[in-house]
Design a protein around this motif. Structure first.
Motif, PDB file in Angstrom:
ATOM      1  N   TYR A  60     -13.025  -6.066  -2.460  1.00 68.79           N
ATOM      2  CA  TYR A  60     -11.793  -5.479  -3.002  1.00 68.79           C
ATOM      3  C   TYR A  60     -10.835  -5.139  -1.866  1.00 68.79           C
ATOM      4  O   TYR A  60      -9.637  -5.452  -1.922  1.00 68.79           O
ATOM      5  N   ASN A 106      -9.383  -8.254  -0.071  1.00 67.99           N
ATOM      6  CA  ASN A 106      -8.329  -8.895  -0.851  1.00 67.99           C
ATOM      7  C   ASN A 106      -7.007  -8.131  -0.789  1.00 67.99           C
ATOM      8  O   ASN A 106      -5.977  -8.642  -1.237  1.00 67.99           O
ATOM      9  N   ARG A 107      -7.043  -6.941  -0.243  1.00 65.76           N
ATOM     10  CA  ARG A 107      -5.834  -6.130  -0.102  1.00 65.76           C
ATOM     11  C   ARG A 107      -5.499  -5.868   1.362  1.00 65.76           C
ATOM     12  O   ARG A 107      -4.797  -4.925   1.703  1.00 65.76           O
ATOM     13  N   TRP A 133       0.226  -0.192   4.007  1.00 67.22           N
ATOM     14  CA  TRP A 133      -0.820  -0.905   3.242  1.00 67.22           C
ATOM     15  C   TRP A 133      -0.805  -0.470   1.781  1.00 67.22           C
ATOM     16  O   TRP A 133      -0.923  -1.290   0.872  1.00 67.22           O
ATOM     17  N   SER A 140      -0.271  -2.873  -1.307  1.00 64.07           N
ATOM     18  CA  SER A 140      -1.336  -2.994  -2.294  1.00 64.07           C
ATOM     19  C   SER A 140      -0.808  -2.737  -3.698  1.00 64.07           C
ATOM     20  O   SER A 140      -1.143  -3.451  -4.645  1.00 64.07           O
ATOM     21  N   ARG A 196       1.075  -5.720  -4.913  1.00 63.22           N
ATOM     22  CA  ARG A 196       0.150  -6.793  -5.300  1.00 63.22           C
ATOM     23  C   ARG A 196      -0.430  -6.538  -6.688  1.00 63.22           C
ATOM     24  O   ARG A 196      -0.537  -7.443  -7.510  1.00 63.22           O
TER      25      ARG A 196
END
Length: 340
Positions: free
Chosen positions: A301, A304-305, A330, A334, A337
């Motif tokens: 997880y 993927n970020r 970040w 995130s 996304r």
């Protein structure tokens, strides 16, 4: 094999920082631990090493022993081992003073090799008063205390032992001392240095098997000097501590919001979350709390970020280059996304 100016300067810097007057160099913490075990056995005339269940001290064969249902057992994963390690390695649970006292009672333990706080089976912190009592037991038994601070150097500029007054006989530090360059050091007391010199003088002439040609090479010494003088500073640690506190607080808040039975532990700039409601007090508890499937899912997880944490268990470090802005950036990335 021929020391340069950097070796003398690095020795002085290490002595000032860690409070031990004598130092030797190695290429890895594994080598340093192996050399220290050899010296401890040589000066004490004893054969056994004592470690804590769930420990990690590199690839030193002697430490690949665990407690399985209370019985010292050599790890099946150790390839090519042809003799029973349990003949020369004792293992007890961390924070268990009664077990430590029993293991030391026979008078055959050369040294206790330990991280001041366990960090490789998740994180296990010493309970209040543990190390003061353990140090007294080790001294009374005539054994030596070896502090492997390759991980717990996150505690502060002088490591955990200096911050908490452990007074080790040997101190081991691996690659962090050179900023990741292949190098390691081990320091020791003046009293122990005299015993080591006497032991070497009494032995037959020849190579002792302690040390290698590339030990204290020019690159390693330059890296250690630069790191000790300019990177591992009080200011750098203060910066890391503040961000590590922020990270730990954020983790606890997120865990609380979701009602998860997890906990967060911290050693200076090093933070870990574990899948148990209360911090584990020994290696068995820490291992029982592990959920490898969940761990891998969380790591994926985060990957993927755009976030990579230590690829085993759930440990996170901040460094002198880490900033609060990195985390804010970040988080915003995130969120975008997730919303897209």
């Amino acid at each position: 094999m021929l020391p340069g100016e950097d070796a003398a300067v690095v020795g002085e810097l290490l002595a000032q920082r860690f409070g031990l007057p004598f130092w030797q160099f190695a290429l890895t913490a594994t080598d340093a631990n192996r050399f220290v075990i050899r010296w401890a056995r040589a000066v004490t005339g004893r054969s056994k090493v004592l470690v804590f269940n769930g420990c990690y001290h590199g690839t030193v064969d002697d430490v690949f022993v665990d407690l399985v249902d209370g019985v010292p057992t050599q790890r099946d994963s150790l390839l090519g081992q042809v003799y029973d390690l349990t003949r020369h390695t004792a293992v007890v649970e961390f924070n268990d003073l009664a077990a430590l006292e029993v293991a030391l009672a026979a008078g055959d333990v050369a040294c206790v090799l330990a991280e001041p706080a366990m960090t490789n089976v998740g994180m296990v912190l010493p309970q209040p008063g543990f190390w003061a009592a353990a140090r007294a037991l080790i001294r009374a038994a005539g054994a030596l205390l070896v502090c492997d601070e390759t991980h717990t150097i996150s505690t502060g500029p002088g490591g955990y032992a200096r911050a908490h007054g452990l007074e080790p006989d040997f101190f081991v530090l691996g690659k962090p001392v050179g900023g990741g360059v292949a190098c390691a050091v081990y320091g020791f007391t003046a009293e122990l240095a005299a015993r080591m010199q006497a032991t070497k003088s009494a032995a037959p002439p020849g190579h002792s098997g302690i040390g290698t040609t590339l030990t204290a090479n020019a690159l390693a010494m330059a890296a250690m000097r630069a790191n000790l003088e300019s990177v591992m500073t009080e200011a750098a640690y203060a910066h890391m501590f503040a961000l590590a506190e922020r990270l730990a607080a954020g983790l606890r808040a997120a865990i609380g919001r979701h009602g998860l039975p997890w906990c967060v532990s911290q050693v200076g700039a090093r933070t870990e979350f574990q899948f148990c409601a209360a911090p584990p007090v020994n290696g068995s508890e820490a291992e029982a709390a592990m959920d490898h499937g969940l761990e891998h899912a969380l790591h994926l997880y985060l990957l993927n970020r755009g976030v990579l944490i230590t690829p085993f268990h759930n440990m996170m470090l901040v460094c002198p280059e880490t900033t609060a802005g990195m985390w804010i950036g970040w988080w915003r990335w995130s969120r975008r996304r997730l919303e897209s």
